[in-house]
Design a protein around this motif. Structure first.
Motif, PDB file in Angstrom:
ATOM      1  N   GLU A  81     -32.116 -21.531 -51.971  1.00 49.04           N
ATOM      2  CA  GLU A  81     -33.204 -22.045 -51.144  1.00 49.04           C
ATOM      3  C   GLU A  81     -32.741 -22.266 -49.706  1.00 49.04           C
ATOM      4  OE1 GLU A  81     -36.128 -21.841 -52.165  1.00 49.04           O
ATOM      5  OE2 GLU A  81     -35.655 -21.554 -54.276  1.00 49.04           O
ATOM      6  N   GLN A  82     -31.493 -22.710 -49.533  1.00 50.63           N
ATOM      7  CA  GLN A  82     -30.958 -22.867 -48.182  1.00 50.63           C
ATOM      8  C   GLN A  82     -30.912 -21.519 -47.463  1.00 50.63           C
ATOM      9  OE1 GLN A  82     -27.179 -24.716 -49.091  1.00 50.63           O
ATOM     10  NE2 GLN A  82     -27.943 -26.766 -48.629  1.00 50.63           N
ATOM     11  N   SER A 127     -40.570 -25.616 -47.621  1.00 49.61           N
ATOM     12  CA  SER A 127     -40.271 -25.981 -48.997  1.00 49.61           C
ATOM     13  C   SER A 127     -41.478 -26.643 -49.651  1.00 49.61           C
ATOM     14  CB  SER A 127     -39.073 -26.932 -49.027  1.00 49.61           C
ATOM     15  OG  SER A 127     -38.760 -27.284 -50.351  1.00 49.61           O
ATOM     16  N   ASN A 146     -38.536 -26.901 -57.094  1.00 48.92           N
ATOM     17  CA  ASN A 146     -38.627 -26.617 -55.665  1.00 48.92           C
ATOM     18  C   ASN A 146     -38.499 -25.136 -55.357  1.00 48.92           C
ATOM     19  OD1 ASN A 146     -38.962 -29.282 -55.049  1.00 48.92           O
ATOM     20  ND2 ASN A 146     -36.912 -29.619 -54.257  1.00 48.92           N
ATOM     21  N   LYS A 180     -30.089 -24.413 -55.432  1.00 48.63           N
ATOM     22  CA  LYS A 180     -30.108 -25.105 -54.135  1.00 48.63           C
ATOM     23  C   LYS A 180     -29.612 -24.183 -53.021  1.00 48.63           C
ATOM     24  CE  LYS A 180     -29.322 -29.767 -55.997  1.00 48.63           C
ATOM     25  NZ  LYS A 180     -28.360 -30.899 -56.066  1.00 48.63           N
ATOM     26  N   TRP A 181     -28.516 -23.470 -53.297  1.00 50.00           N
ATOM     27  CA  TRP A 181     -27.937 -22.592 -52.286  1.00 50.00           C
ATOM     28  C   TRP A 181     -28.905 -21.470 -51.929  1.00 50.00           C
ATOM     29  CZ3 TRP A 181     -26.396 -17.400 -52.125  1.00 50.00           C
ATOM     30  CH2 TRP A 181     -25.545 -17.050 -51.066  1.00 50.00           C
ATOM     31  N   ARG A 240     -27.686 -24.942 -61.212  1.00 54.25           N
ATOM     32  CA  ARG A 240     -28.360 -25.892 -60.325  1.00 54.25           C
ATOM     33  C   ARG A 240     -27.906 -25.705 -58.874  1.00 54.25           C
ATOM     34  NH1 ARG A 240     -26.330 -31.703 -61.012  1.00 54.25           N
ATOM     35  NH2 ARG A 240     -26.315 -30.980 -63.177  1.00 54.25           N
ATOM     36  N   HIS A 241     -26.580 -25.580 -58.683  1.00 55.94           N
ATOM     37  CA  HIS A 241     -26.055 -25.354 -57.338  1.00 55.94           C
ATOM     38  C   HIS A 241     -26.550 -24.026 -56.774  1.00 55.94           C
ATOM     39  CE1 HIS A 241     -22.976 -28.491 -56.264  1.00 55.94           C
ATOM     40  NE2 HIS A 241     -23.299 -28.854 -57.489  1.00 55.94           N
ATOM     41  N   ARG A 244     -43.045 -27.991 -53.845  1.00 57.67           N
ATOM     42  CA  ARG A 244     -42.764 -28.256 -55.254  1.00 57.67           C
ATOM     43  C   ARG A 244     -43.864 -27.624 -56.098  1.00 57.67           C
ATOM     44  NH1 ARG A 244     -41.281 -34.326 -56.208  1.00 57.67           N
ATOM     45  NH2 ARG A 244     -39.321 -33.653 -55.272  1.00 57.67           N
ATOM     46  N   ASN A 299     -36.285 -32.399 -58.282  1.00 57.43           N
ATOM     47  CA  ASN A 299     -35.709 -32.146 -56.960  1.00 57.43           C
ATOM     48  C   ASN A 299     -35.046 -30.784 -56.815  1.00 57.43           C
ATOM     49  OD1 ASN A 299     -36.443 -34.745 -56.013  1.00 57.43           O
ATOM     50  ND2 ASN A 299     -34.686 -35.629 -57.057  1.00 57.43           N
ATOM     51  N   THR A 300     -34.842 -30.069 -57.923  1.00 58.78           N
ATOM     52  CA  THR A 300     -34.195 -28.760 -57.843  1.00 58.78           C
ATOM     53  C   THR A 300     -35.021 -27.684 -58.539  1.00 58.78           C
ATOM     54  OG1 THR A 300     -31.997 -29.788 -57.787  1.00 58.78           O
ATOM     55  CG2 THR A 300     -32.103 -27.453 -58.345  1.00 58.78           C
TER      56      THR A 300
END
Length: 413
Positions: free
Chosen positions: A405-406, A71, A64, A402-403, A398-399, A73, A60-61
């Protein structure tokens, strides 16, 4: 302790450290990731076997990416040892999302080859690393594998045409590994490689006398204004009004999920009233580092990840001015974005001497944190300074994924 640091420390911590390295196509699009990981038992797959939390994070991270059409995978390359391959200890993994990378130092016996064939028949793409064209032990594998990594530094660029000619009958996807400069990428492209891995995106092509393009000059003017104690929303808008499209783009990102604003923001002065000058500086820097014409999106993504991770590590260590850590991480590859040597580039960017020394010499706490993040990105986990609990490095990384990609999603929408 800050609210952000408390949130990170409360996040589920894994038993492994993980990072990912992109694998590129000829057009420098990311088509897969090499997954680097290390647990208490080392770097084999026992570190993630049967760990549901770790598997979910990978799926999921780490797998991606935000591309031009949203988005998606991508498959991950997993290095597997002889022990894992022959001992039936490989977890059940979807073949469409995982390629198995076998190592050239393996004991290539008939049993080993049969096992590789078995996984190939299950639908896994098999990658061979550490190939030595002078060693005939590898020849039986060439009819089984799908991707062959060639270490261009070890083999030598001048020797590659002869090696590629020998490999042509096998119809393999050839991956140029350890591509360190854009000139090496160009030469490998001309030789017909289909895949590329290495740090060539982070290296500038120094062009003497080159200046920052006019599209970025306004951003530098805004950044310079933000350095002034007398800066206000009105003074910033007085500069930004020269490019209404840029102002619109900034507000688009500000209102995205990456910033969690309490309500819609419709002007720079409104944004400053709600969130302050420091956040405005972040947005200006984000647009300063967005891709120039001809630069792949992965360079922007890498800059975002590095900047955010530097900031998060600063928060976890209780450092003041975590925004400065963000700036150092984000700008650490600006030379590659603009193809200007860092020492020349920093003469045009309005930053403090402390930040410039961190970027040029890895000096001070910010420079040390930047070095930690670069070591983490490369999977050099044993070189971390260890000023926080080791699992928190993975949480921060990990954070940051995600950030990034946002933000990429907001920048591309």
């Amino acid at each position: 302790m800050s609210k952000l640091a408390s949130t990170l420390q409360g996040e589920e911590q894994l038993s492994v450290l993980m990072a990912r390295q992109p694998i590129f196509s000829k057009s420098q699009d990311v088509v897969a990731f090499e997954l680097l990981f290390r647990g208490e038992e080392g770097s084999d797959l026992r570190a993630i076997k049967d760990d549901v939390a770790t598997f979910d994070v990978v799926m999921n991270t780490y797998a991606n990416i935000v591309a031009d059409k949203g988005s998606k995978r991508l498959p991950c390359y997993l290095k597997i040892t002889d022990t894992v391959l022959l001992g039936d200890s490989l977890p059940e993994l979807p073949p469409t999302l995982f390629s198995l990378e076998i190592l050239g130092r393996s004991d290539i016996t008939p049993v080993f080859i049969a096992k590789v064939k078995e996984f190939s028949h299950k639908g896994y793409r098999i990658v061979l690393a550490d190939y030595d064209p002078e060693d005939s032990r590898y020849d039986p594998l060439l009819n089984v594998i799908h991707v062959l990594k060639l270490d261009i530094q070890r083999l030598g660029l001048s020797n590659l045409p002869k090696i590629i000619h020998k490999l042509k009958p096998y119809q393999l996807d050839l991956l140029a590994d350890k591509v360190e400069t854009k000139d090496e990428f160009r030469q490998c492209l001309e030789m017909g490689f289909s895949l590329y891995q290495g740090y060539f995106l982070s290296r500038p092509i120094a062009v003497k006398g080159k200046k920052i393009g006019t599209s970025k000059v306004l951003l530098l003017q805004l950044l310079g204004e933000l350095q002034r104690d007398s800066a206000t929303g009105a003074s910033l808008e007085g500069i930004a009004i020269n490019d209404p499209a840029l102002t619109y783009k900034i507000l688009k990102v500000v209102n995205s999920a990456a910033f969690h604003v309490p309500r819609e923001i419709n002007s720079l002065s409104h944004a400053i009233t709600l969130l302050g000058m420091e956040q405005i500086r972040r947005w200006i820097l984000l647009f300063l580092t967005t891709s120039e014409d001809g630069k792949p999106n992965e360079l922007t993504r890498s800059m975002l990840i590095r900047g955010r991770m530097c900031e998060l590590l600063a928060e976890l260590m209780g450092r003041e001015s975590s925004m400065n850590y963000f700036i150092v991480g984000l700008l650490s590859q600006l030379d590659a974005m603009f193809d200007i040597e860092m020492k020349d580039l920093l003469q045009e960017v309005p930053l403090s001497h402390e930040l410039k020394n961190a970027l040029l010499h890895y000096s001070g706490p910010m420079g040390e944190t930047l070095q930690d993040v670069e070591n983490y990105e490369r999977g050099q986990f044993d070189q971390l300074h260890g000023q926080i609990d080791r699992p928190l490095y993975e949480v921060a990384y990990r954070h940051s994924l995600k950030w990034s990609e946002q933000v990429m999603n907001a920048l591309q929408s």
